[in-house]
Design an enzyme around this catalytic site. Structure first.
Site, short mmCIF file in Angstrom:
data_model
loop_
_atom_site.label_atom_id
_atom_site.label_comp_id
_atom_site.label_asym_id
_atom_site.label_seq_id
_atom_site.Cartn_x
_atom_site.Cartn_y
_atom_site.Cartn_z
N ARG A 45 53.63 50.38 36.76
CA ARG A 45 53.90 51.27 37.90
C ARG A 45 54.37 50.48 39.12
O ARG A 45 54.71 51.05 40.14
CB ARG A 45 52.65 52.06 38.24
CG ARG A 45 51.48 51.19 38.63
CD ARG A 45 50.23 51.98 38.87
NE ARG A 45 49.09 51.08 38.84
CZ ARG A 45 47.85 51.46 39.05
NH1 ARG A 45 47.57 52.72 39.28
NH2 ARG A 45 46.87 50.58 39.02
N LYS A 149 39.58 47.05 22.49
CA LYS A 149 38.20 47.47 22.73
C LYS A 149 38.02 47.67 24.25
O LYS A 149 38.79 47.09 25.02
CB LYS A 149 37.23 46.43 22.21
CG LYS A 149 37.43 45.04 22.83
CD LYS A 149 36.20 44.49 23.46
CE LYS A 149 36.53 43.38 24.39
NZ LYS A 149 35.55 42.76 25.13
N HIS A 179 41.14 41.11 19.00
CA HIS A 179 41.95 39.89 18.85
C HIS A 179 41.09 38.66 18.54
O HIS A 179 41.58 37.65 18.10
CB HIS A 179 42.80 39.64 20.11
CG HIS A 179 41.99 39.58 21.35
ND1 HIS A 179 41.98 40.58 22.28
CD2 HIS A 179 41.14 38.66 21.79
CE1 HIS A 179 41.15 40.25 23.25
NE2 HIS A 179 40.63 39.09 22.97
N LYS A 183 41.06 34.43 15.50
CA LYS A 183 40.73 33.02 15.71
C LYS A 183 40.61 32.31 14.36
O LYS A 183 40.05 32.85 13.41
CB LYS A 183 39.42 32.88 16.50
CG LYS A 183 39.58 33.33 17.94
CD LYS A 183 38.34 33.02 18.74
CE LYS A 183 38.42 33.62 20.12
NZ LYS A 183 39.51 33.10 20.94
N GLU A 217 29.67 32.13 28.26
CA GLU A 217 30.80 31.81 29.14
C GLU A 217 30.28 31.21 30.42
O GLU A 217 29.17 31.56 30.87
CB GLU A 217 31.55 33.09 29.50
CG GLU A 217 32.23 33.72 28.33
CD GLU A 217 33.48 34.47 28.76
OE1 GLU A 217 34.31 33.84 29.43
OE2 GLU A 217 33.57 35.66 28.45
N ASP A 236 30.47 45.25 25.90
CA ASP A 236 31.66 44.41 26.01
C ASP A 236 31.75 43.40 24.86
O ASP A 236 32.83 43.18 24.31
CB ASP A 236 31.63 43.65 27.36
CG ASP A 236 32.92 42.89 27.61
OD1 ASP A 236 34.00 43.50 27.45
OD2 ASP A 236 32.86 41.70 27.97
N HIS A 241 32.98 42.18 19.34
CA HIS A 241 33.19 40.87 18.71
C HIS A 241 32.00 40.41 17.86
O HIS A 241 32.16 39.95 16.75
CB HIS A 241 33.41 39.80 19.78
CG HIS A 241 34.54 40.10 20.70
ND1 HIS A 241 35.70 40.67 20.30
CD2 HIS A 241 34.67 39.88 22.03
CE1 HIS A 241 36.52 40.79 21.33
NE2 HIS A 241 35.91 40.32 22.39
N LYS A 331 27.39 35.77 30.59
CA LYS A 331 28.37 35.21 31.53
C LYS A 331 27.65 34.24 32.45
O LYS A 331 26.44 34.35 32.65
CB LYS A 331 28.96 36.33 32.39
CG LYS A 331 29.54 37.47 31.58
CD LYS A 331 31.02 37.49 31.73
CE LYS A 331 31.65 38.53 30.85
NZ LYS A 331 32.87 38.09 30.22
N1 LIG Z 1 41.65 40.94 29.58
C1 LIG Z 1 41.18 40.59 28.39
O1 LIG Z 1 41.08 39.43 28.01
C2 LIG Z 1 40.73 41.67 27.45
C3 LIG Z 1 40.09 41.28 26.26
C4 LIG Z 1 39.74 42.26 25.34
C5 LIG Z 1 40.04 43.58 25.59
N2 LIG Z 1 40.63 43.94 26.77
C6 LIG Z 1 40.90 45.35 26.97
O2 LIG Z 1 42.29 45.50 27.27
C7 LIG Z 1 42.47 46.55 28.18
C8 LIG Z 1 43.21 46.02 29.40
O3 LIG Z 1 42.42 45.05 30.04
P1 LIG Z 1 42.96 44.15 31.24
O4 LIG Z 1 41.91 43.12 31.47
O5 LIG Z 1 44.35 43.71 30.99
O6 LIG Z 1 42.94 45.20 32.45
P2 LIG Z 1 43.72 45.10 33.84
O7 LIG Z 1 44.00 43.69 34.19
O8 LIG Z 1 42.97 45.94 34.80
O9 LIG Z 1 45.11 45.80 33.53
C9 LIG Z 1 45.29 47.18 33.50
C10 LIG Z 1 46.76 47.50 33.55
O10 LIG Z 1 46.93 48.91 33.58
C11 LIG Z 1 47.86 49.20 34.60
N3 LIG Z 1 47.70 50.55 35.12
C12 LIG Z 1 46.56 51.11 35.59
N4 LIG Z 1 46.80 52.38 35.95
C13 LIG Z 1 48.13 52.60 35.70
C14 LIG Z 1 49.00 53.72 35.85
N5 LIG Z 1 48.53 54.86 36.31
N6 LIG Z 1 50.29 53.61 35.48
C15 LIG Z 1 50.78 52.43 35.00
N7 LIG Z 1 50.01 51.33 34.83
C16 LIG Z 1 48.71 51.43 35.19
C17 LIG Z 1 47.61 48.18 35.64
O11 LIG Z 1 48.68 48.16 36.52
P3 LIG Z 1 48.59 47.56 38.01
O12 LIG Z 1 48.85 46.09 37.81
O13 LIG Z 1 49.66 48.26 38.73
O14 LIG Z 1 47.21 47.86 38.54
C18 LIG Z 1 47.48 46.93 34.76
O15 LIG Z 1 48.76 46.51 34.32
C19 LIG Z 1 41.09 47.10 28.48
O16 LIG Z 1 40.82 48.15 27.62
C20 LIG Z 1 40.18 45.92 28.17
O17 LIG Z 1 38.88 46.33 27.84
C21 LIG Z 1 40.99 43.01 27.69
#
Ligand SMILES: NC(=O)c1ccc[n+]([C@@H]2O[C@H](COP(=O)([O-])OP(=O)(O)OC[C@H]3O[C@@H](n4cnc5c(N)ncnc54)[C@H](OP(=O)(O)O)[C@@H]3O)[C@@H](O)[C@H]2O)c1
Length: 386
Positions: A45, A149, A179, A183, A217, A236, A241, A331
């Site tokens: 967005r 997840k 993911h 590993k 962590e 989480d 995992h 954590k």
């Molecule tokens: N991060 C990890 O290592 C990890 C590991 C395992 C699982 N996950 C899972 O992966 C998912 C994403 O995690 P994340 O850590 O990447 O979250 P994040 O950093 O908060 O990213 C969320 C994304 O969604 C976008 N977004 C939110 N509302 C939106 C809207 N209305 N229209 C368009 N885009 C929008 C955000 O855009 P903006 O940048 O504009 O806010 C951002 O790009 C979650 O379900 C999490 O549980 C993440």
């Protein structure tokens, strides 16, 4: 003619995309494993254009990828990427995606993969809108859905989410991704268990005393306060995992290496997990929170969300009855480490009373490897053990 594969990433400006998805795709490019006909459509967005967005991805690849930037490969990789501005919380915006995809190629020649790298509350509305705007599965059109997840926050919400998904995508085209399972050492667990005579016959409650799974962590929750407050470390880490690790360690030998056979055996383990009674919660579960947690952004000043848990679980089947599976994760702990420790029983009437138990350790991260410890004697004219 082979199809063009278009990976549509929802949440393309987020942490997961920058730290994991794009570096992983770039690594495939470097290894020559990314077919030419793969495109990445990054949905976001923010008011970016391709140039700004790709420059940010380049920084992330430099920071997080196994392979650092090679300019000529990067130039090839970046031509695959298109930034598409849309707000997926605005239903009408799905028209933007629809018309973009319609103009790309005919549906028959395109395989779409929708990757939902978004926070879990957006899973269901996105899936519903994909259907609403003619982008869901249809006869002769079989896009794939990838969901990260956490999949729901309890049994009820997980079932509800599943019900919504199956209205739009068939089971074979739905990928509930963990993911972690990619590993190297996790993929090795089954190999080590099932292909080595020195382990396979010992893999049961007659010879194994306990199984310990540690995942710690050093970092805190960072900017993920909103998410973490709603989920906590049990949802989480444990239900995703770490239960996957338990099932890989405890499952029976699958009929084949086919994904369905492996999944069926894992499910049997999960079904055999003994539910916790009130007494078990008192005696076998410890929850904790790191000291500065309540000062983190978007965290309630009186939060009781756990950032640490240690628990003892049992699997109620003939192979594992009586063997504790100890799971610890948290954590902001002293060291970053994920490992599985299999502790074998002592030999009965051991001639050497200082003999230690045999231990097999799977080190998953940051170091990777398998370690076995066994008894040997000290050098010299002695029967003492090392
Ligand atoms: N991060 C990890 O290592 C990890 C590991 C395992 C699982 N996950 C899972 O992966 C998912 C994403 O995690 P994340 O850590 O990447 O979250 P994040 O950093 O908060 O990213 C969320 C994304 O969604 C976008 N977004 C939110 N509302 C939106 C809207 N209305 N229209 C368009 N885009 C929008 C955000 O855009 P903006 O940048 O504009 O806010 C951002 O790009 C979650 O379900 C999490 O549980 C993440």
């Amino acid at each position: 003619m082979s199809k063009t594969i278009s990976i549509v990433i929802f949440g393309s400006t987020g942490d997961l995309t920058h730290r994991k998805l794009i570096p992983a795709l770039y690594n495939l490019e470097v290894e020559g494993n990314l077919p030419d006909k793969v495109n990445i459509i990054a949905v976001g967005r923010r008011d970016y254009n391709d140039e700004i967005y790709i420059e940010q991805l380049k920084n992330s690849v430099n920071e997080f990828s196994r392979f650092k930037i090679n300019e000529s490969l990067w130039d090839k990789f970046k031509t695959r990427i298109k930034y598409l501005k849309m707000n997926y919380s605005v239903n009408e915006d799905f028209k933007i995606l629809k018309s973009y995809l319609d103009n790309l190629n005919s549906k028959e020649n395109n395989q779409y993969i929708y990757y939902l790298a978004v926070s879990p509350e957006h899973f269901e509305p996105i899936v519903t809108n994909l259907k609403e705007y003619g982008l869901g599965e249809m006869p002769n059109f079989h896009p794939r859905l990838v969901i990260e997840k956490p999949f729901g926050s309890n049994l009820e919400t997980a079932k509800l989410l599943n019900e919504r998904i199956v209205q739009v995508f068939s089971e074979e085209n739905t990928y509930r991704i963990d993911h972690y399972l990619g590993k190297e050492m996790l993929q090795n667990i089954m190999v080590i268990r099932f292909s080595n005579l020195m382990f396979e016959p010992l893999w049961n409650n007659k010879y194994i005393e306990r199984v310990v799974i540690n995942s710690s962590e050093t970092i805190g929750i960072g900017t993920r306060g909103n998410y973490f407050e709603n989920f906590g470390i049990i949802r989480d880490m444990v239900q995703s995992h770490l239960l996957q690790l338990v099932s890989l360690i405890a499952m029976e030998k699958p009929k084949t290496l086919n994904t369905n056979d492996i999944r069926d055996e894992k499910i049997k383990v999960l079904k055999a997990l003994k539910p916790f009674t009130k007494e078990d919660f008192k005696n076998n579960v410890v929850r904790g929170q790191y000291e500065s947690y309540r000062n983190e952004p978007n965290v309630d000043k009186a939060s009781t969300t756990e950032t640490f848990v240690a628990l003892k679980a049992y699997i109620d089947n003939d192979r594992w009855r009586g063997v504790p599976f100890i799971i610890r994760t948290g954590k902001k702990l002293a060291r970053k480490s994920t490992e599985i420790i299999i502790e074998f029983k002592q030999i009965e009437n051991n001639l050497y009373n200082t003999a230690e138990k045999n231990v097999l350790v799977f080190k998953i991260q940051p170091e990777e490897g398998v370690f076995v410890s066994f008894n040997t004697k000290k050098v010299g004219n002695t029967t003492d053990l090392v």
